[in-house]
Design an enzyme around this catalytic site. Structure first.
Site, mmCIF file in Angstrom:
data_model
loop_
_atom_site.group_PDB
_atom_site.id
_atom_site.type_symbol
_atom_site.label_atom_id
_atom_site.label_comp_id
_atom_site.label_asym_id
_atom_site.label_seq_id
_atom_site.Cartn_x
_atom_site.Cartn_y
_atom_site.Cartn_z
ATOM 1 N N ASP A 116 -1.871 -19.236 -18.833
ATOM 2 C CA ASP A 116 -2.429 -20.578 -18.612
ATOM 3 C C ASP A 116 -1.908 -21.506 -19.705
ATOM 4 O O ASP A 116 -1.108 -21.093 -20.541
ATOM 5 C CB ASP A 116 -3.967 -20.534 -18.580
ATOM 6 N N HIS A 135 -0.311 -25.348 -15.023
ATOM 7 C CA HIS A 135 -1.006 -24.458 -15.970
ATOM 8 C C HIS A 135 -0.027 -23.550 -16.705
ATOM 9 O O HIS A 135 -0.292 -22.361 -16.895
ATOM 10 C CB HIS A 135 -2.043 -23.600 -15.225
ATOM 11 N N GLU A 192 -3.979 -27.063 -9.342
ATOM 12 C CA GLU A 192 -4.081 -28.203 -10.256
ATOM 13 C C GLU A 192 -2.753 -28.581 -10.908
ATOM 14 O O GLU A 192 -2.718 -28.943 -12.078
ATOM 15 C CB GLU A 192 -5.116 -27.893 -11.348
HETATM 16 C C1 ACM Z 1 -9.275 -23.134 -10.479
HETATM 17 O O1 ACM Z 1 -10.472 -23.048 -10.740
HETATM 18 N N1 ACM Z 1 -8.540 -24.089 -11.036
HETATM 19 C C2 ACM Z 1 -8.627 -22.221 -9.576
#
Ligand code: ACM
Ligand code: ZN
Length: 754
Positions: A185, A246, A310
């Site tokens: 991440d 991410h 995201e």
């Molecule tokens: C997430 O909670 N961004 C998958």
């Protein structure tokens, strides 16, 4: 059911509740002479596992043989007619017989048997118990879903191998069979990749804003060890390597992975930057291929999670390579999505091809639907069920994990005013228990079978210790186990709560921390209670619990006075109150001070509006800025205190550290007791400190305070510090002060005299 059978069933604590179960008379006694026997080598592994586990707690030898004679028989029978992972378990006074079509089924039969024994059977050290008995039962059982998942996030806060194994060991007892390992991440890359050592050398560590270094990673040898440990418990580990968003930790290690190709900074705050992988670059896809090759070789399971959530696409709009790719591939904006969304879809499709080379199926968060889903991708539906429904209708496999339906275990599980800080939202045990992973529309359309499972996720931004991580996971994860296994018609929350007490005692034997609901005040919890005539405090818990309290300064115990009805106070007091489980364990104790006071006199304002000052510097607490140099600044509202600097998406370089203070007058319409709330560092009312969040993560104000005020004007002073504590950037706060009459649950902004 006959009354006797009902009473007997009430003593059975198995989670998840079996499909069919009859409770019979009598008990099977486990003793020093008890032995296991098995039908073949696959059953042998399960029997040896179980024998070793029970030997530890009982101190008995419990030999295993293949002779067919033994008190606990494990029979592997592919012709049993049971579904995969199913089993039958016959416990009689003389013998225990488990039958299953596969080794997993035998393992689950043994977990049910384990749960028929007392919780101390889970002990790793010998327990002196006179008799070890399991009630006689006849069980026929099998899972509702094949994917019964829990997710862990060691990126935001690292989790050791030992801590990870502990969860696998515990949850496999509850027939949870997938661990989704979120390995990369923005804040950390946690898996060794031999071809790209900087991923862990650089991306595995970050310097926090207080100067401390946080991090860690798993070597490939450690990964193999955890995978094998999980396999022994019939848990498949699904690795997640995030792309194209991410990915900041990877970009920190190798800046050429992003469109910008410039060095970037440590990302020690929560949220996500818009600097992401560059899908215009062939070198990026070679990198992804190399990483996928090494990761795939470590994980024998069929699925590989590629994240996909995201991903901000702002940089792709400005990147020549990305724009060239968009033109080359003929990606145009239309009703299906923007050109950049299609670029994400292009990247995911290429990833699907890469994974296919290594024999893996792609699964990703539901954003992978944007711009068109890859042909064979499975979808993890987290932004509600919508993405999951759309995918299942189109014939894609789906794992349901909708965040707001109870499946995000980083959410508060009780009143935010009394629980440790979290990411927000509200998910009680009852809420997750109530979730049904198959939406009606899929049943109506004959697509229910595409829902292959359900999963609970534990994101770790605010989980600063393993104790806190486990506190958030347990016992809600036991509810996940039941919704993933038990047929809908067998679910019963009241009975589940009873069984959770047994599961929590077992968690104690595993050394696992868990949440016990705290006493919460009806109408809003706060610890600094004031009153003028009398105070009445009424308490509740998120599920039925006994509560105990003291008023003499002593710490409550399970045998302290029981709370039965609202408590009335007419003089000063200190109330210590806790919940207590059926087995005598206490929740954290709340200490509430109750003080009789006269309403503070109203004052005549000496100015109107807000007088604000600012001091520049890196301050953690208000004490740190005592000797700072303050200068006047303009502020129209208290909110402006946190607006003196702007924050952009890529927060770390843009965080501006400062302190600000405001003085003002506000008015109240009636004489009475009011409760104040604020995420600012400190709030003083009429010169007295009412709220003090000094040094804490400044979210969900957990230090509300009561004040008695005369009708009219009163002074307020607010201290706000722009800093980062525990990864939270306070510039994101609304630096306001809220007020409510003590009899009301509804807060509003204080009314500043203008
Ligand atoms: C997430 O909670 N961004 C998958
Ligand atoms: Zn690019």
């Amino acid at each position: 059911m006959k009354l006797i059978a009902i009473l007997a069933a009430a003593l059975i604590n198995i989670i998840p509740s079996p499909v069919e179960m009859q409770v019979k008379d009598g008990c099977f006694k486990l003793g020093p002479e008890t032995s296991f026997c098995v039908s073949d080598s696959q059953a042998l592994g399960v029997a040896e596992f179980m024998s070793s586990k029970l030997s530890a707690s009982t101190g008995f030898r419990l030999p295993v043989s293949e002779c067919g004679k033994g008190d606990i028989a494990l029979v592997l029978d592919p012709e049993s007619g049971l579904p995969r992972e199913g089993y039958t378990l016959e416990v009689t006074k003389d013998r225990v017989v488990a039958t299953a079509p596969d080794a997993a089924g035998l393992f689950y039969a043994m977990q049910s048997f384990l749960q028929l024994l007392p919780p101390c059977a889970d002990s790793r050290v010998k327990v002196d118990l006179k008799t070890w008995t399991a009630p006689c039962v006849s069980i026929r059982d099998y899972p509702r879903f094949g994917w019964r998942g829990f997710h862990v996030d060691p990126c935001r806060h690292f989790m050791t191998v030992e801590e990870t194994k502990r969860q696998i060991d515990m949850l496999s007892e509850y027939k949870v069979n997938v661990m989704h390992w979120h390995l990369t991440d923005d804040q950390g890359w946690r898996i060794e990749i031999k071809k790209y050592p900087r991923l862990t050398e650089v991306g595995g560590w970050r310097t926090e804003f207080d100067g401390s270094v946080h991090g860690g990673f798993y070597t490939q040898e450690e990964i193999r060890d955890v995978v094998a440990y999980a396999a022994e418990r019939f848990v498949t580990i699904v690795p997640e390597i995030e792309m194209p968003g991410h990915s900041f930790a990877a970009i920190r290690a190798y800046p050429w992975l992003s469109c910008l190709n410039v060095p970037v900074w440590d990302f020690g705050v929560w949220g996500s930057p818009d600097i992401v992988l560059c899908p215009g670059s062939e070198r990026v896809f070679r990198f992804l291929d190399d990483v996928a090759a090494e990761v795939s070789a470590l994980f024998p399971g069929e699925y590989f999670h590629i994240g996909g959530d995201e991903c901000q696409k702002t940089k792709w709009k400005e990147c020549d390579a990305c724009q060239a790719r968009i033109r080359q591939e003929g990606l145009v904006s239309d009703e299906e999505g923007t050109a950049e969304e299609k670029l994400q879809s292009y990247a995911v499709k290429r990833m699907e091809g890469i994974l296919a080379k290594y024999g893996k199926k792609l699964i990703g968060w539901d954003e992978i639907l944007e711009g068109g889903l890859s042909p064979n991708a499975a979808v993890m539906s987290w932004r509600g069920e919508k993405g999951g429904i759309k995918s299942a209708l189109a014939g894609h496999c789906v794992v349901m994990t909708p965040s707001h339906d109870g499946l995000y275990l980083d959410h508060f599980q009780g009143d935010p005013k009394v629980e440790p800080v979290s990411i927000g939202n509200y998910t009680t045990l009852e809420k997750i228990y109530g979730y049904n992973p198959v939406p009606e529309v899929l049943v109506q359309n004959g697509k229910a079978e595409y829902v292959i499972g359900v999963q609970a996720n534990t994101w770790s931004e605010y989980l600063y210790s393993i104790a806190q991580r486990e506190y958030m996971m347990y016992p809600r994860i036991f509810a996940l186990a039941e919704i993933a296994w038990t047929p809908l018609e067998n679910k019963d929350f009241k009975d589940f709560c009873r069984r959770v007490d047994d599961a929590c005692q077992r968690a104690d034997y595993h050394g696992i921390n868990y949440h016990i609901p705290l006493p919460e005040q009806v109408g809003g919890s706060y610890d600094n209670v004031v009153f003028t005539d009398k105070a009445v405090l009424e308490f509740k818990t998120t599920r039925p619990m006994r509560m105990v309290y003291t008023l003499d300064g002593s710490v409550p115990t399970a045998s302290s006075k029981q709370y039965r009805k609202a408590l009335e106070f007419t003089s000063d007091a200190t109330l210590r109150i806790a919940s207590v489980t059926t087995y005598g364990k206490l929740s954290p104790v709340r200490t509430i001070t109750i003080r009789k006071t006269l309403p503070a006199k109203a004052v005549t304002p000496s100015f109107t509006g807000i007088r604000a000052r600012r001091a520049d510097g890196r301050f953690i607490t208000p004490q740190d800025c005592k000797d700072a140099v303050w200068y006047e600044v303009k502020a129209g509202t208290l909110r402006d205190l946190s607006n003196l600097e702007k924050l952009d998406k890529n927060m770390p370089p843009s965080v501006r550290f400062y302190a600000s203070k405001a003085e003002a007058y506000f008015s109240v319409p009636e004489t009475g007791v009011y409760v104040f709330s604020s995420d600012c560092d400190q709030v003083f009312i009429d010169g007295a400190l009412v709220i003090d969040n000094s040094g804490e993560v400044k979210r969900f104000s957990r230090h509300d305070g009561g004040v008695a005020l005369e009708k009219g004007c009163h002074s307020v002073e607010v201290v706000f510090i722009s800093n980062v504590i525990g990864g939270w950037t306070s510039l994101r706060n609304k630096s306001e002060v809220y007020i409510r009459p003590v009899s009301s649950e509804k807060s509003q902004l204080i009314s500043i005299v203008k």
